[in-house]
Scaffold this motif. Sequence first.
Motif, PDB file in Angstrom:
ATOM      1  N   ALA A  46      35.428   3.669  -8.954  1.00 46.46           N
ATOM      2  CA  ALA A  46      35.666   3.782  -7.518  1.00 46.46           C
ATOM      3  C   ALA A  46      34.945   2.688  -6.745  1.00 46.46           C
ATOM      4  N   ILE A  47      33.719   2.368  -7.170  1.00 47.26           N
ATOM      5  CA  ILE A  47      32.962   1.304  -6.495  1.00 47.26           C
ATOM      6  C   ILE A  47      33.675  -0.037  -6.655  1.00 47.26           C
ATOM      7  N   ASN A  48      34.187  -0.295  -7.859  1.00 49.74           N
ATOM      8  CA  ASN A  48      34.912  -1.558  -8.083  1.00 49.74           C
ATOM      9  C   ASN A  48      36.177  -1.628  -7.233  1.00 49.74           C
ATOM     10  N   ARG A  49      36.881  -0.500  -7.124  1.00 50.55           N
ATOM     11  CA  ARG A  49      38.070  -0.480  -6.287  1.00 50.55           C
ATOM     12  C   ARG A  49      37.712  -0.755  -4.828  1.00 50.55           C
ATOM     13  N   LEU A  50      36.650  -0.151  -4.371  1.00 48.76           N
ATOM     14  CA  LEU A  50      36.245  -0.364  -2.981  1.00 48.76           C
ATOM     15  C   LEU A  50      35.842  -1.820  -2.747  1.00 48.76           C
ATOM     16  N   ARG A  51      35.192  -2.418  -3.715  1.00 39.07           N
ATOM     17  CA  ARG A  51      34.820  -3.822  -3.566  1.00 39.07           C
ATOM     18  C   ARG A  51      36.055  -4.724  -3.526  1.00 39.07           C
ATOM     19  N   GLU A  52      37.028  -4.408  -4.347  1.00 38.07           N
ATOM     20  CA  GLU A  52      38.274  -5.183  -4.304  1.00 38.07           C
ATOM     21  C   GLU A  52      38.963  -5.037  -2.947  1.00 38.07           C
ATOM     22  N   THR A  53      38.943  -3.822  -2.413  1.00 37.21           N
ATOM     23  CA  THR A  53      39.548  -3.607  -1.097  1.00 37.21           C
ATOM     24  C   THR A  53      38.784  -4.366  -0.015  1.00 37.21           C
ATOM     25  N   GLU A  54      37.467  -4.381  -0.134  1.00 36.30           N
ATOM     26  CA  GLU A  54      36.658  -5.133   0.837  1.00 36.30           C
ATOM     27  C   GLU A  54      36.993  -6.621   0.787  1.00 36.30           C
ATOM     28  N   ALA A  55      37.145  -7.153  -0.432  1.00 38.57           N
ATOM     29  CA  ALA A  55      37.472  -8.576  -0.563  1.00 38.57           C
ATOM     30  C   ALA A  55      38.844  -8.875   0.045  1.00 38.57           C
ATOM     31  N   MET A  56      39.812  -7.982  -0.202  1.00 36.91           N
ATOM     32  CA  MET A  56      41.151  -8.190   0.354  1.00 36.91           C
ATOM     33  C   MET A  56      41.125  -8.154   1.880  1.00 36.91           C
ATOM     34  N   LEU A  57      40.428  -7.175   2.445  1.00 37.95           N
ATOM     35  CA  LEU A  57      40.360  -7.067   3.902  1.00 37.95           C
ATOM     36  C   LEU A  57      39.576  -8.232   4.514  1.00 37.95           C
ATOM     37  N   THR A  58      38.595  -8.732   3.800  1.00 35.18           N
ATOM     38  CA  THR A  58      37.837  -9.883   4.313  1.00 35.18           C
ATOM     39  C   THR A  58      38.732 -11.114   4.394  1.00 35.18           C
ATOM     40  N   LYS A  59      39.567 -11.304   3.358  1.00 37.35           N
ATOM     41  CA  LYS A  59      40.509 -12.430   3.417  1.00 37.35           C
ATOM     42  C   LYS A  59      41.496 -12.262   4.573  1.00 37.35           C
ATOM     43  N   LYS A  60      41.984 -11.018   4.771  1.00 40.15           N
ATOM     44  CA  LYS A  60      42.893 -10.762   5.885  1.00 40.15           C
ATOM     45  C   LYS A  60      42.190 -11.003   7.221  1.00 40.15           C
ATOM     46  N   GLN A  61      40.932 -10.665   7.269  1.00 36.94           N
ATOM     47  CA  GLN A  61      40.148 -10.892   8.488  1.00 36.94           C
ATOM     48  C   GLN A  61      40.036 -12.385   8.790  1.00 36.94           C
TER      49      GLN A  61
END
Length: 242
Positions: A46-61
């Motif tokens: 779950a932590i790895n999934r959340l980190r991947e989501t954070e990276a994706m949203l950071t790129k979108k940001q």
Amino acid sequence: MSKISKMFKVSSSSSRPGSGSSSSSSSGSSSRSKHRSRSTPSPQEAINRLRETEAMLTKKQEYLESRIEQEIMTAKKYGTKNKKAALQALKKKKRFEQQLAQIDGTLSTIEFQREALENATTNTEVLKNMSYAAKAIKGVHQNIDLDKIDSLMQDITEQQEVAQEISDAISKPFGDQFDEDELLAELAELEQEELEESMKNMGRLPSVPTTKLPSARSSHRATSKKRVDDDHDMKRLAAWAS
């Protein structure tokens, strides 16, 4: 009859008590529970999934920020020359800003959830290790007898006392023992006598001579007179020789 009522009727009829239906429902519930237990992700996953989501949203940001800057430049470019294009660029900028604000809120939520998972995982590991250590301590203490500990400590104390007595006996000086205060008093007397003797010797210094020494002028006169007499004698000797 409507389709919804027919559907509810079918479901109610299928839920009536019966041997076959009860066994199928129990087997279905057990299979669902097994499926749930199998599909439960681990905290690290779950932590790895959340980190991947954070990276994706950071790129979108970052992408939205660049688009906002681009639309601002477009609005400045057209300005009053083409108001329609300028207003369209500002509208896009507003939409991008709304999306950026949503992403900021989502990132904050995901970051909070990830930190909570990491803390929970850490606490779980700490509790496991503490439980493991407690079991180890319990196993060690099972092999210890408190009565034996008391007797052992008494033996250690007695042996320490014996060792101290032996050390005192070995370090005790042999031969004559003198009082240190008396020796210091005698040393002080000797120092006082030496000081008095030094003062007496200073009083016996030779006296200053009282006779006046000949001055430099008188000695110079005597030397000049002697030279005159020597010259006169030499002249007389030369006259006699001639």
